[in-house]
Design a protein around this motif. Structure first.
Motif, PDB file in Angstrom:
ATOM      1  N   THR A 122       4.402  -1.512  -2.159  1.00 15.74           N
ATOM      2  CA  THR A 122       4.137  -2.940  -2.281  1.00 15.74           C
ATOM      3  C   THR A 122       2.701  -3.216  -1.864  1.00 15.74           C
ATOM      4  O   THR A 122       2.248  -2.714  -0.838  1.00 15.74           O
ATOM      5  CB  THR A 122       5.101  -3.739  -1.383  1.00 15.74           C
ATOM      6  OG1 THR A 122       6.442  -3.396  -1.745  1.00 15.74           O
ATOM      7  CG2 THR A 122       4.902  -5.235  -1.554  1.00 15.74           C
ATOM      8  N   VAL A 123       2.006  -4.006  -2.654  1.00 18.81           N
ATOM      9  CA  VAL A 123       0.620  -4.366  -2.344  1.00 18.81           C
ATOM     10  C   VAL A 123       0.631  -5.335  -1.161  1.00 18.81           C
ATOM     11  O   VAL A 123       1.190  -6.424  -1.257  1.00 18.81           O
ATOM     12  CB  VAL A 123      -0.078  -5.009  -3.564  1.00 18.81           C
ATOM     13  CG1 VAL A 123      -1.485  -5.459  -3.209  1.00 18.81           C
ATOM     14  CG2 VAL A 123      -0.093  -4.037  -4.738  1.00 18.81           C
ATOM     15  N   ALA A 124       0.020  -4.918  -0.052  1.00 17.67           N
ATOM     16  CA  ALA A 124       0.058  -5.720   1.168  1.00 17.67           C
ATOM     17  C   ALA A 124      -1.158  -6.630   1.347  1.00 17.67           C
ATOM     18  O   ALA A 124      -1.072  -7.633   2.048  1.00 17.67           O
ATOM     19  CB  ALA A 124       0.172  -4.817   2.388  1.00 17.67           C
ATOM     20  N   ALA A 125      -2.268  -6.284   0.732  1.00 20.11           N
ATOM     21  CA  ALA A 125      -3.487  -7.082   0.922  1.00 20.11           C
ATOM     22  C   ALA A 125      -3.254  -8.522   0.483  1.00 20.11           C
ATOM     23  O   ALA A 125      -2.667  -8.775  -0.570  1.00 20.11           O
ATOM     24  CB  ALA A 125      -4.646  -6.484   0.139  1.00 20.11           C
ATOM     25  N   ASN A 126      -3.718  -9.458   1.307  1.00 22.07           N
ATOM     26  CA  ASN A 126      -3.511 -10.877   1.007  1.00 22.07           C
ATOM     27  C   ASN A 126      -4.078 -11.302  -0.333  1.00 22.07           C
ATOM     28  O   ASN A 126      -3.557 -12.216  -0.961  1.00 22.07           O
ATOM     29  CB  ASN A 126      -4.110 -11.744   2.118  1.00 22.07           C
ATOM     30  CG  ASN A 126      -3.317 -11.638   3.397  1.00 22.07           C
ATOM     31  OD1 ASN A 126      -2.119 -11.364   3.366  1.00 22.07           O
ATOM     32  ND2 ASN A 126      -3.964 -11.833   4.521  1.00 22.07           N
ATOM     33  N   LYS A 144       0.818   4.466   1.392  1.00 22.03           N
ATOM     34  CA  LYS A 144       0.534   3.969   2.745  1.00 22.03           C
ATOM     35  C   LYS A 144      -0.702   3.082   2.738  1.00 22.03           C
ATOM     36  O   LYS A 144      -0.758   2.062   3.414  1.00 22.03           O
ATOM     37  CB  LYS A 144       0.371   5.126   3.710  1.00 22.03           C
ATOM     38  CG  LYS A 144       1.673   5.776   4.081  1.00 22.03           C
ATOM     39  CD  LYS A 144       1.467   6.919   5.057  1.00 22.03           C
ATOM     40  CE  LYS A 144       2.805   7.591   5.329  1.00 22.03           C
ATOM     41  NZ  LYS A 144       2.654   8.736   6.222  1.00 22.03           N
ATOM     42  N   LEU A 145      -1.710   3.471   1.956  1.00 28.35           N
ATOM     43  CA  LEU A 145      -2.919   2.667   1.842  1.00 28.35           C
ATOM     44  C   LEU A 145      -2.610   1.307   1.215  1.00 28.35           C
ATOM     45  O   LEU A 145      -3.042   0.269   1.707  1.00 28.35           O
ATOM     46  CB  LEU A 145      -3.982   3.408   1.010  1.00 28.35           C
ATOM     47  CG  LEU A 145      -5.310   2.694   0.796  1.00 28.35           C
ATOM     48  CD1 LEU A 145      -6.028   2.487   2.127  1.00 28.35           C
ATOM     49  CD2 LEU A 145      -6.176   3.485  -0.162  1.00 28.35           C
ATOM     50  N   LEU A 146      -1.828   1.307   0.142  1.00 26.34           N
ATOM     51  CA  LEU A 146      -1.459   0.054  -0.509  1.00 26.34           C
ATOM     52  C   LEU A 146      -0.681  -0.879   0.422  1.00 26.34           C
ATOM     53  O   LEU A 146      -0.829  -2.095   0.370  1.00 26.34           O
ATOM     54  CB  LEU A 146      -0.579   0.320  -1.737  1.00 26.34           C
ATOM     55  CG  LEU A 146      -1.254   0.741  -3.018  1.00 26.34           C
ATOM     56  CD1 LEU A 146      -0.201   1.078  -4.055  1.00 26.34           C
ATOM     57  CD2 LEU A 146      -2.178  -0.325  -3.521  1.00 26.34           C
ATOM     58  N   GLU A 147       0.152  -0.286   1.257  1.00 23.43           N
ATOM     59  CA  GLU A 147       1.008  -1.069   2.123  1.00 23.43           C
ATOM     60  C   GLU A 147       0.340  -1.446   3.435  1.00 23.43           C
ATOM     61  O   GLU A 147       0.958  -2.068   4.298  1.00 23.43           O
ATOM     62  CB  GLU A 147       2.325  -0.330   2.355  1.00 23.43           C
ATOM     63  CG  GLU A 147       3.119  -0.242   1.056  1.00 23.43           C
ATOM     64  CD  GLU A 147       4.483   0.403   1.200  1.00 23.43           C
ATOM     65  OE1 GLU A 147       4.692   1.169   2.173  1.00 23.43           O
ATOM     66  OE2 GLU A 147       5.331   0.151   0.334  1.00 23.43           O
ATOM     67  N   SER A 148      -0.929  -1.100   3.568  1.00 23.10           N
ATOM     68  CA  SER A 148      -1.704  -1.435   4.755  1.00 23.10           C
ATOM     69  C   SER A 148      -2.520  -2.696   4.488  1.00 23.10           C
ATOM     70  O   SER A 148      -3.226  -2.784   3.485  1.00 23.10           O
ATOM     71  CB  SER A 148      -2.630  -0.273   5.086  1.00 23.10           C
ATOM     72  OG  SER A 148      -3.688  -0.679   5.905  1.00 23.10           O
ATOM     73  N   GLN A 149      -2.437  -3.667   5.376  1.00 20.98           N
ATOM     74  CA  GLN A 149      -3.234  -4.895   5.228  1.00 20.98           C
ATOM     75  C   GLN A 149      -4.718  -4.586   5.270  1.00 20.98           C
ATOM     76  O   GLN A 149      -5.513  -5.216   4.591  1.00 20.98           O
ATOM     77  CB  GLN A 149      -2.901  -5.878   6.354  1.00 20.98           C
ATOM     78  CG  GLN A 149      -1.667  -6.661   6.135  1.00 20.98           C
ATOM     79  CD  GLN A 149      -1.834  -7.778   5.103  1.00 20.98           C
ATOM     80  OE1 GLN A 149      -2.904  -8.009   4.547  1.00 20.98           O
ATOM     81  NE2 GLN A 149      -0.764  -8.466   4.847  1.00 20.98           N
ATOM     82  N   ASN A 150      -5.130  -3.640   6.090  1.00 19.77           N
ATOM     83  CA  ASN A 150      -6.554  -3.344   6.250  1.00 19.77           C
ATOM     84  C   ASN A 150      -7.095  -2.438   5.165  1.00 19.77           C
ATOM     85  O   ASN A 150      -8.240  -2.552   4.771  1.00 19.77           O
ATOM     86  CB  ASN A 150      -6.813  -2.691   7.620  1.00 19.77           C
ATOM     87  CG  ASN A 150      -6.463  -3.611   8.751  1.00 19.77           C
ATOM     88  OD1 ASN A 150      -6.599  -4.816   8.632  1.00 19.77           O
ATOM     89  ND2 ASN A 150      -6.001  -3.059   9.847  1.00 19.77           N
ATOM     90  N   GLY A 151      -6.273  -1.485   4.692  1.00 18.25           N
ATOM     91  CA  GLY A 151      -6.774  -0.496   3.759  1.00 18.25           C
ATOM     92  C   GLY A 151      -6.878  -0.968   2.340  1.00 18.25           C
ATOM     93  O   GLY A 151      -7.768  -0.583   1.605  1.00 18.25           O
ATOM     94  N   ALA A 152      -5.935  -1.756   1.908  1.00 24.49           N
ATOM     95  CA  ALA A 152      -5.985  -2.182   0.510  1.00 24.49           C
ATOM     96  C   ALA A 152      -5.312  -3.491   0.301  1.00 24.49           C
ATOM     97  O   ALA A 152      -4.517  -4.042   0.741  1.00 24.49           O
ATOM     98  CB  ALA A 152      -5.342  -1.153  -0.391  1.00 24.49           C
ATOM     99  N   GLY A 173       2.163  -8.657  -2.513  1.00 21.20           N
ATOM    100  CA  GLY A 173       3.613  -8.573  -2.629  1.00 21.20           C
ATOM    101  C   GLY A 173       4.108  -7.918  -3.899  1.00 21.20           C
ATOM    102  O   GLY A 173       5.309  -7.703  -4.062  1.00 21.20           O
ATOM    103  N   CYS A 174       3.199  -7.608  -4.802  1.00 17.48           N
ATOM    104  CA  CYS A 174       3.569  -6.973  -6.071  1.00 17.48           C
ATOM    105  C   CYS A 174       4.121  -5.567  -5.810  1.00 17.48           C
ATOM    106  O   CYS A 174       3.522  -4.777  -5.092  1.00 17.48           O
ATOM    107  CB  CYS A 174       2.338  -6.905  -6.973  1.00 17.48           C
ATOM    108  SG  CYS A 174       2.628  -6.162  -8.579  1.00 17.48           S
TER     109      CYS A 174
END
Length: 98
Positions: free
Chosen positions: A7-11, A90-98, A60-61
């Motif tokens: 899941t894409v976590a970045a705002n 893990k990168l996608l699901e990290s707010q800071n990484g992606a 959230g995608c």
């Protein structure tokens, strides 16, 4: 065919900086990875910043990362590909990484 879901976590989704970080990480794997919305069969080349940004993967995608079996040779390559996909999720699901 190795596939991992996340899941894409970045705002802001995969736009601007998060997309650039993700594409750089994909490119560093050296693997031809496709990113697509979960449940879809059509995706884009995850090594292309333009394609990733224009595909509109919002916050959230749910996405799938896919590598075609033809790009892999042998069990070691398959294990490396699966490990790379895990890192990318893990990168996608990290707010800071992606």
């Amino acid at each position: 065919m190795p596939v991992r879901s996340g899941t894409v976590a970045a705002n802001i989704g995969l736009h601007a900086r998060p997309a650039a970080l993700f594409v750089r990480a994909v490119t560093e794997t050296g693997l031809p990875i496709v990113i697509r919305r979960s449940g879809s069969t059509a995706g884009v080349d995850a090594r292309s910043l333009l394609e990733v940004m224009t595909a509109d993967f919002d916050h959230g995608c749910k996405v799938d990362l896919v590598i075609d079996d033809q790009a892999l040779e042998g069990d070691a390559a398959l294990e490396q590909a699966e490990a790379a996909l895990e890192r990318l999720v893990k990168l996608l699901e990290s707010q800071n990484g992606a």
